[in-house]
Design an enzyme around this catalytic site. Sequence first.
Site, PDB file in Angstrom:
ATOM      1  CD  GLU A  58      38.335  54.458  43.361  1.00  0.00           C
ATOM      2  OE1 GLU A  58      39.737  54.400  44.135  1.00  0.00           O
ATOM      3  OE2 GLU A  58      38.504  53.405  42.839  1.00  0.00           O
ATOM      4  CD  GLU A  69      42.969  53.707  42.280  1.00  0.00           C
ATOM      5  OE1 GLU A  69      43.785  53.046  42.619  1.00  0.00           O
ATOM      6  OE2 GLU A  69      42.486  54.162  42.613  1.00  0.00           O
TER       7      GLU A  69
HETATM    8  O1  IFM Z   1      40.278  50.297  47.670  1.00  0.00           O
HETATM    9  C1  IFM Z   1      41.263  51.575  46.637  1.00  0.00           C
HETATM   10  C2  IFM Z   1      40.636  51.115  46.030  1.00  0.00           C
HETATM   11  O2  IFM Z   1      40.378  49.730  45.559  1.00  0.00           O
HETATM   12  C3  IFM Z   1      41.680  52.063  44.560  1.00  0.00           C
HETATM   13  N1  IFM Z   1      41.706  52.787  44.784  1.00  0.00           N
HETATM   14  C4  IFM Z   1      42.384  53.392  46.027  1.00  0.00           C
HETATM   15  C5  IFM Z   1      41.107  53.056  47.341  1.00  0.00           C
HETATM   16  C6  IFM Z   1      42.137  53.179  48.829  1.00  0.00           C
HETATM   17  O3  IFM Z   1      43.574  52.856  48.221  1.00  0.00           O
END
Ligand code: IFM
Length: 456
Positions: free
Chosen positions: A352, A166
């Site tokens: 994710e 990210e």
């Molecule tokens: O916890 C975070 C993760 O570290 C990065 N992506 C989003 C998740 C939820 O906010």
Amino acid sequence: MYDAVFPPDFLWGAGTSAYQIEGAIYEGGRGLSIWDQFAMTPGKTYQGQTGAIAIDHYHSMAADVALMAELGLQSYRFSIAWPRVIPDGSGPVNQRGLDFYERLVDTLLAHGITPMATLYHWDLPIALHQLGGWLRRDTAGNFADYAAAVAHRLGDRVDWWLTINEPWCAAYQGYGDGKQAPGSTDLAEAVIAGHHLLVAHGLGMQAVRAYVRPHARLGLALNLYPVDPVDEREETLRAASMADHFKNRWFLDPIFRGQYPEHLFASWGVEPPPMHVGDAALISQPIDYLGINYYERSVVRAAPTTMGFEEVRGLADATYTDMAWEVYPLGLTRILTRVHRDYAPSLLIVTENGAAYHDVRDTDGTVHDPGRLNYVQRHVEAVGDAIRAGAPVGGYFVWSLFDNFEWAEGYRYRFGLVYVDYQNQQRIIKTSARWFGDFMRAQRLQHREGLVIQQE
Ligand code: IFM
């Protein structure tokens, strides 16, 4: 409801990141990171909470991996803490740091779990921050040296790599709105940091490639959002386009097209980042897969903000998690098919996807999380829909395997499939984890035995 759409080699798993779970920040020769400093600064995180102990995974790694195996996890995505491996960010490698990750990888492999390693999940060594952090181009070169050190040790065993997690968050939230470490609030800085993160990605790809097996897959993970205008007015449609550029195309375009969207930075009133000769090719070098982190869509309206839009929440008929993120599974299908259509990566992995709720233990000690169960089930279906529509999706990882340190929100929201009692570090498998484990087992069985199992 889940037919044979998922191929036999589809990766099913769950993820974590180093600072969110490891704790042990002063052990094993680890240096400090911008997140240690940020979290220890009063007012930056919920109730001043930090990742100093987190869920103590550093000490409970073996038991945690055994739990993954018990759950039926096929693949585990974790991140490596740069300050454990190179405590000052550049210079000598701390072999004890690498030893920890080697033990983790070997334990995973011994349990038949495929490791997926992320090299940067936001924990920049503080010494590099003091030199300028991601505003300094040389940090990208330091990242490549660190990536090489890790790949040199683990490249004979780890076949799935992500350079940066990210970059939008690391750049914009770290340097633009100040919600994440290091906490600057200057959009011009965010633009420079974002570019250097992309250069780090490019150099990191080359560094890792030199040490891994030929079939290894290298990529990076972007947090992406389908964007919807709240109404059909022209100014709202314009705002939605601005939001899409800001949230998605800022990073998608340079990675796949070798250039930032035209007028992007001018529309924000800032200078474009310092592009060196060769940057475009470096950043857009072919990746083996794109990781997509998807949580919710973005619904917007026009507003007199720098980006020309603001988010609209509280929509009638919409449901939200406890963190007020909309539950919108169709958005996952949409973002996967859109990225496939517009950018054509050879492989997409949902790196994710998950939901935060205030889970509690029942009197009998169990933890039921119907909201998360529903969220995961519906998003798995949404991935199936994307595959049916032609998107080359090869994996799905729930965020997160464990409840953990949710950055500026501290420990107040729980994302885990596995509940963690922060008083005694006890792990409790939630209902969603049981379902996901059964689901992964059924998928394996289905392919092993050539069966088509219709799961309810
Ligand atoms: O916890 C975070 C993760 O570290 C990065 N992506 C989003 C998740 C939820 O906010």
